[in-house]
Scaffold this active site. Structure first.
Site, PDB file in Angstrom:
ATOM      1  N   ASP A 126      15.775  -2.104  -4.489  1.00  0.00           N
ATOM      2  CA  ASP A 126      15.160  -1.514  -3.450  1.00  0.00           C
ATOM      3  C   ASP A 126      13.885  -0.590  -4.124  1.00  0.00           C
ATOM      4  O   ASP A 126      14.022  -0.677  -5.353  1.00  0.00           O
ATOM      5  CB  ASP A 126      16.247  -0.571  -2.678  1.00  0.00           C
ATOM      6  CG  ASP A 126      15.521  -0.627  -1.140  1.00  0.00           C
ATOM      7  OD1 ASP A 126      14.441  -0.023  -0.769  1.00  0.00           O
ATOM      8  OD2 ASP A 126      16.502  -1.017  -0.117  1.00  0.00           O
TER       9      ASP A 126
ATOM     10  N   HIS B 189      10.136  -2.973   0.078  1.00  0.00           N
ATOM     11  CA  HIS B 189      11.111  -2.321  -0.661  1.00  0.00           C
ATOM     12  C   HIS B 189      11.193  -2.707  -2.262  1.00  0.00           C
ATOM     13  O   HIS B 189      12.061  -2.742  -2.690  1.00  0.00           O
ATOM     14  CB  HIS B 189      12.501  -2.461   0.003  1.00  0.00           C
ATOM     15  CG  HIS B 189      12.730  -1.856   1.246  1.00  0.00           C
ATOM     16  ND1 HIS B 189      13.075  -0.632   1.399  1.00  0.00           N
ATOM     17  CD2 HIS B 189      12.531  -2.624   2.312  1.00  0.00           C
ATOM     18  CE1 HIS B 189      13.269  -0.441   2.703  1.00  0.00           C
ATOM     19  NE2 HIS B 189      12.967  -1.530   3.571  1.00  0.00           N
TER      20      HIS B 189
ATOM     21  N   GLU C  34      11.476  -4.818   6.945  1.00  0.00           N
ATOM     22  CA  GLU C  34      10.632  -3.549   6.728  1.00  0.00           C
ATOM     23  C   GLU C  34       9.589  -3.711   5.830  1.00  0.00           C
ATOM     24  O   GLU C  34       9.419  -2.919   4.957  1.00  0.00           O
ATOM     25  CB  GLU C  34      11.361  -2.364   6.535  1.00  0.00           C
ATOM     26  CG  GLU C  34      12.460  -2.012   7.565  1.00  0.00           C
ATOM     27  CD  GLU C  34      13.330  -0.609   7.204  1.00  0.00           C
ATOM     28  OE1 GLU C  34      13.765  -0.080   8.062  1.00  0.00           O
ATOM     29  OE2 GLU C  34      13.696  -0.698   5.992  1.00  0.00           O
TER      30      GLU C  34
HETATM   31  C1  ACM Z   1      17.596  -2.456   7.058  1.00  0.00           C
HETATM   32  O1  ACM Z   1      18.194  -1.515   7.514  1.00  0.00           O
HETATM   33  N1  ACM Z   1      16.307  -2.284   6.736  1.00  0.00           N
HETATM   34  C2  ACM Z   1      18.218  -3.720   6.846  1.00  0.00           C
END
Ligand code: ACM
Ligand code: ZN
Length: 578
Positions: free
Chosen positions: A244, A304, A368
């Site tokens: 991440d 991410h 995201e």
């Molecule tokens: C997530 O909660 N961004 C998959």
């Protein structure tokens, strides 16, 4: 003391359980079984040893102790044996084996059980004469083929490989049921067990837990403790969020810079830094496999990725500098879609990950991903024009399709977060639906012939607080829109909107433990338990599960509180729930 019959206290509740005699004692156990079930026997042995001590599996040592005791009683200062008598401490054999079609049929008939049509059932028979766990196989040849089967080479829903994995998972589930009964009957020296017959199988084939090892680094020991609990409650998938913005946690020999610059971030928290060596990974994967749990690795790209950009600033749209992120939230700095090196890095990383994780499933992330930087980037604009794409989000679709294609060609069954549905470009990724507010995503995935796992942001994100009254549950945690209370978790209906008979593409459900505010293993336990047990019950029993009050009665009788399983396991569970 447990006032319910131990059979009523099992979680998940078995499909069929009948009492066949009285409660009896077993002080020592012998374990054996068919060679195919060696992994399950090995893990059961290890779990018994670590929970109840070594002598429980040492009938010989027990016999010697009695001889010694009988001699000592002639002395002037006899040992105080109280109930220490041979007949009060028998040895009982535990066997885990295949049942051929005739044996299976005969045993079920004798127990007045109807033969289940589902794959993956186990029969557990417990009596003073012995404990037997039987797994059905239609023919030895089929069983041998099933146990030898490797990763499947297909991704169509109908072709999900059930046989090999199913037999192993059924055996692991049988062992977990027995283990719960051992806990429930443990008096500190021996086990008080119910004479019974249990026929049991899962309703949902994907019973998952995700742990985020990126935001805070969870040690291998903590992960094993968590997986051991997952096994005990019959979960069978461990989705491992390994990368991440805040850390890249997986050692890659072909890309050493991934952890070299991506696994540390500034700050005094000891759990901000660290990565898993490949030896760690193999160790954990084997530990999980023995317990019927398949590890699903996730590398989260193209968003991410600040931990990647720290080592490869040229993968970003802007020159940077880029650093491993220290705050939470969503970063606008994502992989530049106009630089082919970012995709090449991703595929190379996956090539190595596929060598390391033998399971059939992978998760490619994809959540995201703001298009803000792409919209300002000449290289991204050129790529969009070259591909003739309509919208900026189609750059995301193009990336997802490339990664999913690459992995599907390797025979992997590829999952991504439900953002993989956002572009109109086709891709081969199946869907973990997390965005609860986009209710249509589940049906959209199924309509497109994709497999579906439901992992709703609310209430299956177990980093969310447990009670509406925040004074009851100390520490930082998210709260949106309500507390993810035990009741809300248990009463959530994963079948909602899927029609009267759940479509075959709907595989199951998953709890997610994001770790922004879960800083160590003890806190992880506090957030997971007892809510994970509610999700395990839902996954195993689906629509048939009992009312919440029945669930909490069973939970309190055997799992939390005095001598409950969670206490015996030293789990730092949250005692407050509504
Ligand atoms: C997530 O909660 N961004 C998959
Ligand atoms: Zn760019």
């Amino acid at each position: 003391m447990n006032t319910l019959n131990p059979l009523e206290t099992l979680i998940p509740a078995p499909k069929h359980a009948i009492v066949s005699g009285s409660l009896f004692y077993a002080a020592t156990l012998t374990l054996d079984g068919d060679g195919d079930f060696l992994p399950q026997m090995r893990s059961l042995r290890d779990e018994i040893l670590s929970s109840f001590g070594e002598t429980v599996l040492s009938p010989q040592s027990s016999a010697e102790e009695f001889e010694y005791f009988e001699k000592q009683t002639h002395d002037e200062t006899p040992l105080w044996g109280a109930n220490f008598r041979r007949e009060a401490a028998p040895t009982v054999s535990v066997r885990l084996r295949w049942a051929d079609a005739d044996t299976w049929q005969n045993r079920l008939t004798a127990a007045s059980f109807a033969v289940p049509s589902q794959n993956g059932a186990y029969l557990l028979e417990i009596s003073p004469g012995g404990i037997e766990m039987l797994i059905f196989r239609s023919s030895p040849a089929e069983a041998a083929e099933a146990m030898a089967a490797t990763a499947p080479v297909v991704s169509a829903p109908a072709a999900i490989p059930v046989t090999a994995a199913t037999a192993a998972e059924a055996a692991a589930a049988a062992c977990a049921t027995l283990m719960q009964l051992l806990y429930l009957g443990w008096d500190g020296w021996r086990f008080r067990l119910p004479s019974c017959r249990i026929l049991d199988w899962p309703e949902l084939s994907w019973r998952g837990l995700m742990v985020d090892s990126a935001r805070h680094f969870m040690s291998l020991a903590e992960l094993k403790k968590t997986l051991s609990m997952a096994w005990l409650y019959k979960l069978n998938r461990f989705h491992w969020h390994l990368t991440d913005d805040q850390g890249w946690r997986l050692e890659l020999l072909t890309l050493p810079e991934a952890t070299g610059s991506g696994s540390t971030r500034p700050g005094g928290d000891p759990n901000r830094n660290g990565f898993y060596t490949q030896e760690d990974v193999r160790d954990l994967v084997a530990y999980a496999a023995d317990r019927g749990i398949t590890v699903v690795p996730e590398l989260d790209l193209p968003g991410h990725v600040q931990a990647v950009l720290a080592g490869h600033p040229e993968f970003a749209c802007t020159p940077g500098p880029h650093q491993v992120r220290t705050e939470w939230g969503i970063s606008e700095d994502v992989l530049c879609m106009g630089n082919p090196a970012g995709l090449a890095f991703t595929l190379k990383a996956w090539d190595e990950v596929c060598e390391l994780f033998p399971g059939p499933y992978v998760h490619i992330g994809g959540d995201e991903v703001p298009t803000t930087r792409w919209e300002q980037c000449p290289k991204c604009a050129a790529k969009k024009a070259e591909l003739g794409l309509k919208d900026w989000i189609d750059l995301h679709g193009h990336f997802v399709a490339a990664v999913a294609d690459h992995l599907a060609k390797k025979g992997k069954i590829v999952f991504g977060w439900d953002e993989v549905l956002d572009s109109s470009l086709p891709n081969k990724a199946h869907v973990v639906h997390w965005r609860t507010w986009l209710t249509e995503q589940s049906l959209k995935a199924l309509a497109q012939g994709r497999l579906l796992i439901r992992s709703p942001f609310f209430p299956y994100y177990l980093d969310f607080v447990q009670t509406d009254d925040r004074s009851q549950t100390p520490g930082l945690a998210y709260r949106s829109p309500d507390a993810a209370s035990l009741r809300r978790v248990y009463e959530y209906d994963p079948f909602a909107d899927l029609g009267t008979s759940a479509p075959s593409g709907f595989l199951g459900i998953q709890a997610n433990a994001w770790s922004e505010y879960i800083r160590d293993g003890r806190r992880l336990e506090f957030m997971l338990f007892p809510r994970l047990i509610a999700i395990a019950e839902t996954a195993w029993n689906g629509k048939q599960r009992a009312a919440y009050e029945t669930f909490t009665r069973r939970l309190e009788a055997g799992h939390t509180g005095r001598r409950g399983i969670l206490v015996q396991r030293n789990i730092n569970y949250c005692p407050y729930y509504e």
